[in-house]
Design an enzyme around this catalytic site. Structure first.
Site, PDB file in Angstrom:
ATOM      1  N   ASP A   1      11.121  23.342 -44.598  1.00  0.00           N
ATOM      2  CA  ASP A   1      12.205  23.480 -45.585  1.00  0.00           C
ATOM      3  C   ASP A   1      11.932  22.708 -46.871  1.00  0.00           C
ATOM      4  O   ASP A   1      12.413  23.073 -47.937  1.00  0.00           O
ATOM      5  CB  ASP A   1      13.532  22.997 -44.970  1.00  0.00           C
ATOM      6  CG  ASP A   1      13.414  21.589 -44.388  1.00  0.00           C
ATOM      7  OD1 ASP A   1      12.589  21.393 -43.487  1.00  0.00           O
ATOM      8  OD2 ASP A   1      14.143  20.685 -44.843  1.00  0.00           O
TER       9      ASP A   1
ATOM     10  N   LYS B   1       7.502  13.553 -35.123  1.00  0.00           N
ATOM     11  CA  LYS B   1       7.269  13.711 -33.683  1.00  0.00           C
ATOM     12  C   LYS B   1       8.537  13.483 -32.883  1.00  0.00           C
ATOM     13  O   LYS B   1       8.757  14.129 -31.862  1.00  0.00           O
ATOM     14  CB  LYS B   1       6.190  12.718 -33.207  1.00  0.00           C
ATOM     15  CG  LYS B   1       4.837  12.959 -33.807  1.00  0.00           C
ATOM     16  CD  LYS B   1       3.842  11.906 -33.379  1.00  0.00           C
ATOM     17  CE  LYS B   1       4.114  10.531 -33.935  1.00  0.00           C
ATOM     18  NZ  LYS B   1       4.027  10.405 -35.402  1.00  0.00           N
TER      19      LYS B   1
ATOM     20  N   GLN C   1       2.177   7.067 -34.077  1.00  0.00           N
ATOM     21  CA  GLN C   1       1.242   7.211 -35.190  1.00  0.00           C
ATOM     22  C   GLN C   1       0.533   8.578 -35.083  1.00  0.00           C
ATOM     23  O   GLN C   1       1.029   9.452 -34.391  1.00  0.00           O
ATOM     24  CB  GLN C   1       0.238   6.051 -35.236  1.00  0.00           C
ATOM     25  CG  GLN C   1       0.879   4.690 -35.568  1.00  0.00           C
ATOM     26  CD  GLN C   1       1.401   3.948 -34.357  1.00  0.00           C
ATOM     27  OE1 GLN C   1       0.760   3.914 -33.325  1.00  0.00           O
ATOM     28  NE2 GLN C   1       2.560   3.365 -34.458  1.00  0.00           N
TER      29      GLN C   1
ATOM     30  N   GLY D   1      14.741  21.587 -40.824  1.00  0.00           N
ATOM     31  CA  GLY D   1      15.743  20.629 -41.284  1.00  0.00           C
ATOM     32  C   GLY D   1      15.731  19.423 -40.370  1.00  0.00           C
ATOM     33  O   GLY D   1      15.091  19.441 -39.317  1.00  0.00           O
TER      34      GLY D   1
ATOM     35  N   PRO E   1       8.076   3.678 -49.665  1.00  0.00           N
ATOM     36  CA  PRO E   1       7.799   5.074 -50.045  1.00  0.00           C
ATOM     37  C   PRO E   1       6.441   5.503 -49.504  1.00  0.00           C
ATOM     38  O   PRO E   1       5.494   4.725 -49.517  1.00  0.00           O
ATOM     39  CB  PRO E   1       7.788   5.049 -51.571  1.00  0.00           C
ATOM     40  CG  PRO E   1       7.739   3.627 -51.982  1.00  0.00           C
ATOM     41  CD  PRO E   1       8.164   2.779 -50.822  1.00  0.00           C
TER      42      PRO E   1
ATOM     43  N   ARG F   1      -8.688 -11.227 -24.319  1.00  0.00           N
ATOM     44  CA  ARG F   1      -8.280 -11.712 -22.991  1.00  0.00           C
ATOM     45  C   ARG F   1      -7.479 -13.004 -23.032  1.00  0.00           C
ATOM     46  O   ARG F   1      -7.643 -13.900 -22.228  1.00  0.00           O
ATOM     47  CB  ARG F   1      -9.502 -11.843 -22.077  1.00  0.00           C
ATOM     48  CG  ARG F   1      -9.984 -10.470 -21.646  1.00  0.00           C
ATOM     49  CD  ARG F   1     -11.435 -10.418 -21.378  1.00  0.00           C
ATOM     50  NE  ARG F   1     -12.209 -10.600 -22.587  1.00  0.00           N
ATOM     51  CZ  ARG F   1     -13.525 -10.647 -22.611  1.00  0.00           C
ATOM     52  NH1 ARG F   1     -14.217 -10.555 -21.510  1.00  0.00           N
ATOM     53  NH2 ARG F   1     -14.177 -10.802 -23.745  1.00  0.00           N
TER      54      ARG F   1
ATOM     55  N   THR G   1      -4.706   2.174 -37.188  1.00  0.00           N
ATOM     56  CA  THR G   1      -3.876   1.298 -36.375  1.00  0.00           C
ATOM     57  C   THR G   1      -4.732   0.734 -35.234  1.00  0.00           C
ATOM     58  O   THR G   1      -5.923   1.039 -35.144  1.00  0.00           O
ATOM     59  CB  THR G   1      -2.634   2.081 -35.885  1.00  0.00           C
ATOM     60  OG1 THR G   1      -1.685   1.160 -35.369  1.00  0.00           O
ATOM     61  CG2 THR G   1      -2.985   3.102 -34.825  1.00  0.00           C
TER      62      THR G   1
ATOM     63  N   ASP H   1       4.170   9.790 -38.879  1.00  0.00           N
ATOM     64  CA  ASP H   1       5.414  10.226 -39.540  1.00  0.00           C
ATOM     65  C   ASP H   1       5.534  11.741 -39.621  1.00  0.00           C
ATOM     66  O   ASP H   1       6.145  12.281 -40.540  1.00  0.00           O
ATOM     67  CB  ASP H   1       5.521   9.639 -40.962  1.00  0.00           C
ATOM     68  CG  ASP H   1       5.308   8.136 -40.973  1.00  0.00           C
ATOM     69  OD1 ASP H   1       5.902   7.467 -40.117  1.00  0.00           O
ATOM     70  OD2 ASP H   1       4.550   7.645 -41.823  1.00  0.00           O
TER      71      ASP H   1
ATOM     72  N   GLY I   1       8.255   4.576 -35.681  1.00  0.00           N
ATOM     73  CA  GLY I   1       9.645   4.762 -36.111  1.00  0.00           C
ATOM     74  C   GLY I   1      10.015   6.205 -35.915  1.00  0.00           C
ATOM     75  O   GLY I   1       9.827   7.024 -36.795  1.00  0.00           O
ATOM     76  N   HIS I   2      10.453   6.544 -34.723  1.00  0.00           N
ATOM     77  CA  HIS I   2      10.761   7.939 -34.417  1.00  0.00           C
ATOM     78  C   HIS I   2      12.243   8.189 -34.619  1.00  0.00           C
ATOM     79  O   HIS I   2      13.079   7.455 -34.103  1.00  0.00           O
ATOM     80  CB  HIS I   2      10.338   8.267 -32.974  1.00  0.00           C
ATOM     81  CG  HIS I   2       8.871   8.126 -32.764  1.00  0.00           C
ATOM     82  ND1 HIS I   2       8.282   8.038 -31.529  1.00  0.00           N
ATOM     83  CD2 HIS I   2       7.848   8.060 -33.651  1.00  0.00           C
ATOM     84  CE1 HIS I   2       6.974   7.929 -31.668  1.00  0.00           C
ATOM     85  NE2 HIS I   2       6.693   7.933 -32.948  1.00  0.00           N
ATOM     86  N   THR I   3      12.542   9.221 -35.388  1.00  0.00           N
ATOM     87  CA  THR I   3      13.931   9.485 -35.746  1.00  0.00           C
ATOM     88  C   THR I   3      14.436  10.724 -35.025  1.00  0.00           C
ATOM     89  O   THR I   3      13.780  11.758 -35.053  1.00  0.00           O
ATOM     90  CB  THR I   3      14.044   9.732 -37.264  1.00  0.00           C
ATOM     91  OG1 THR I   3      13.310   8.704 -37.931  1.00  0.00           O
ATOM     92  CG2 THR I   3      15.478   9.728 -37.722  1.00  0.00           C
TER      93      THR I   3
HETATM   94  P1  GDP Z   1       7.950  10.398 -36.577  1.00  0.00           P
HETATM   95  O1  GDP Z   1       7.631   8.951 -36.651  1.00  0.00           O
HETATM   96  O2  GDP Z   1       6.735  11.259 -36.447  1.00  0.00           O
HETATM   97  O3  GDP Z   1       9.020  10.735 -35.560  1.00  0.00           O
HETATM   98  O4  GDP Z   1       8.565  10.795 -37.995  1.00  0.00           O
HETATM   99  P2  GDP Z   1       9.757  10.103 -38.799  1.00  0.00           P
HETATM  100  O5  GDP Z   1      10.903   9.865 -37.892  1.00  0.00           O
HETATM  101  O6  GDP Z   1       9.267   8.988 -39.618  1.00  0.00           O
HETATM  102  O7  GDP Z   1      10.102  11.279 -39.802  1.00  0.00           O
HETATM  103  C1  GDP Z   1      10.894  12.250 -39.436  1.00  0.00           C
HETATM  104  C2  GDP Z   1      12.024  12.344 -40.433  1.00  0.00           C
HETATM  105  O8  GDP Z   1      12.131  13.663 -40.889  1.00  0.00           O
HETATM  106  C3  GDP Z   1      13.339  12.013 -39.802  1.00  0.00           C
HETATM  107  O9  GDP Z   1      14.210  11.469 -40.743  1.00  0.00           O
HETATM  108  C4  GDP Z   1      13.817  13.371 -39.312  1.00  0.00           C
HETATM  109  O10 GDP Z   1      15.196  13.450 -39.180  1.00  0.00           O
HETATM  110  C5  GDP Z   1      13.322  14.267 -40.417  1.00  0.00           C
HETATM  111  N1  GDP Z   1      12.943  15.610 -39.984  1.00  0.00           N
HETATM  112  C6  GDP Z   1      12.439  15.982 -38.799  1.00  0.00           C
HETATM  113  N2  GDP Z   1      12.135  17.297 -38.805  1.00  0.00           N
HETATM  114  C7  GDP Z   1      12.479  17.763 -40.021  1.00  0.00           C
HETATM  115  C8  GDP Z   1      12.398  19.040 -40.654  1.00  0.00           C
HETATM  116  O11 GDP Z   1      11.939  20.027 -40.099  1.00  0.00           O
HETATM  117  N3  GDP Z   1      12.853  19.098 -41.951  1.00  0.00           N
HETATM  118  C9  GDP Z   1      13.360  18.029 -42.610  1.00  0.00           C
HETATM  119  N4  GDP Z   1      13.756  18.177 -43.874  1.00  0.00           N
HETATM  120  N5  GDP Z   1      13.424  16.805 -42.052  1.00  0.00           N
HETATM  121  C10 GDP Z   1      12.994  16.681 -40.786  1.00  0.00           C
END
Ligand code: GDP
Length: 406
Positions: free
Chosen positions: A312, A16, A204, A394, A283, A137, A219, A13, A40-42
């Site tokens: 930030d 990435k 991960q 951000g 959480p 296997r 994991t 998390d 879960g990459h956002t």
């Molecule tokens: P991943 O699994 O490593 O990709 O991480 P997640 O997707 O679980 O967490 C990334 C979250 O933080 C997403 O909601 C992103 O939009 C947000 N995010 C990414 N970079 C930043 C940052 O520099 N600052 C803030 N406040 N949020 C960020």
């Protein structure tokens, strides 16, 4: 730069997804080599928030092929759902190549993920059981879908509840995807031989690696840079190994976490950082940055640079703390212990640095950061011995300070 690895330096998390998306601009390929839909990459861009579980983050760029190596365990239902969600956002369908050697996650794997799941913080997506079957296997691989009769046999043997229904779903999946199932290993090797840019997206983080992480709270796959060979079959000469770390630390589920803050600071980080699981909504546990753990991650992966995300989130705190050593059994140490029990007994030794005022959301260049924030970043660079080349300010795709390589 042709071969770039992006590796989580903490317990996952680390944001990435955004870093991979940023580095994949103009890349030929973005490759997942480990994990499954438990990732879960956002990525937040002008089309909205894409939550990716199997599709490599770079594949959101047109022209960048998303490759799933054989180290990935693939849930066909999850992949189809994910593609449908991207389509609903008005995105073009990402180009994909799925390794024929990748193992499938099937309904009986999800069913088997029982009691231990919550304790280990697993996402209950059948990932662990799928890797278990692979090692024992008795797994089913994408290539096996070419033979529907043996698929039925396999499902029956594994005690699948509604064999007919599942077999039909798999047949439909194969009909739709067979042109995208193939020899991922040679495709990756060919792209590298042609000096095309290939980004390897770790899922991960290092501290969740099956062997190198905080066992048994880990994991089921290889999450470090070493997972690239393990999960693709390609010997890659990497030009860049980017370790992604938040400016603080989070962890999901049980397991030792020396710098955890359960009070006000933890709540601040959780709320400001939106620290709720992208896959599960749970959480996350939150705490200060841990340089002992980060140096260990560097020792394992050999980072050429760090991406420091979510800087930030710390803005507005009274002070910012960083753990520089542990005390274990009365002795000061900078060693990251192999035993979870020993790590659980570690007391962090902190250095407190002056904080800065926010918000940082508009900051796109280094000079725009408050001096204290710059000092914090420099201090981490010195403490780990690796330059911070990217800073996250951000959630949006543009909220990155790219300081150039090194
Ligand atoms: P991943 O699994 O490593 O990709 O991480 P997640 O997707 O679980 O967490 C990334 C979250 O933080 C997403 O909601 C992103 O939009 C947000 N995010 C990414 N970079 C930043 C940052 O520099 N600052 C803030 N406040 N949020 C960020």
């Amino acid at each position: 730069m042709p071969a770039i690895a992006v590796i989580g330096a903490q317990w996952g998390d680390e944001a990435k997804g955004k870093i991979v998306h940023h580095l994949s601009r103009g890349a030929r390929m973005c490759v997942r080599f480990n994990g499954g839909a438990n990732a879960g990459h956002t990525v937040e861009d002008r089309l909205g928030t894409a939550r990716l579980h199997l599709v490599p983050s770079g594949a959101l760029h047109p022209g960048c092929l998303g490759v799933l190596g054989h180290g990935v365990v693939l849930d066909p239902w999850a992949l189809q759902e994910e593609l449908a969600a991207l389509w609903a956002q008005g995105r073009p369908e990402p180009a994909l190549l799925l390794s024929e050697r990748a193992h499938l996650v099937l309904p009986h794997h999800r069913a088997r993920e029982g009691e231990a799941a919550g304790r280990l913080g697993t996402t209950r997506r059948g990932i662990g059981p799928a890797y278990e079957d692979r090692a024992a296997r008795r797994g089913l691989r994408l290539a096996d879908l070419a033979d529907p009769l043996s698929v039925r046999d396999h499902l029956a043997r594994m005690g699948t509840e509604s064999v007919g229904e599942v077999a039909e779903d798999l047949a439909r999946f194969y009909a739709q995807f067979s042109d995208r199932i193939g020899d991922a290993r040679s495709a990756i090797a060919a792209a590298l031989a042609a000096r095309e840019t290939v980004v390897f997206e770790g899922a991960q983080g290092t501290l969740l690696d099956l062997d190198l992480g905080t066992y048994p709270y880990v994991t089921s796959s290889a999450t470090t840079v070493h997972g690239i060979g393990w999960g693709t079959g390609v010997r890659v000469a990497l030009d860049r190994v980017v370790g992604v770390t938040k400016a603080y630390t989070t962890r999901v589920g049980e397991g030792p976490f020396p710098t955890e803050e359960t009070g006000e600071v933890g709540a601040w980080l959780r709320e400001r950082g939106r620290e709720y699981g992208a896959t599960t909504g749970r959480p996350r546990r939150c705490g200060w940055l841990d340089l002992v753990a980060l140096r260990y991650a560097h020792a394992v992966n050999g980072f050429t640079e760090l991406a420091l995300t979510k800087l930030d989130v710390l803005a507005g705190l009274d002070e910012v703390k960083v753990c520089v050593a542990y005390r274990i059994g009365g002795h000061r140490t900078d060693r990251f212990p192999a035993r979870a029990e020993e790590l659980a007994a570690a007391e962090p030794e902190y250095v407190a640095l002056p904080a800065w005022e926010g918000p940082l959301r508009d900051v796109r260049d280094w000079g725009g950061l408050p001096r204290e924030a710059q000092r914090f970043v420099r201090w981490i660079e010195e403490g780990v011995g690796v330059p911070v080349s990217l800073v996250g300010t951000g959630p949006g795709e543009g909220a990155v300070i790219d300081r150039g390589r090194g």
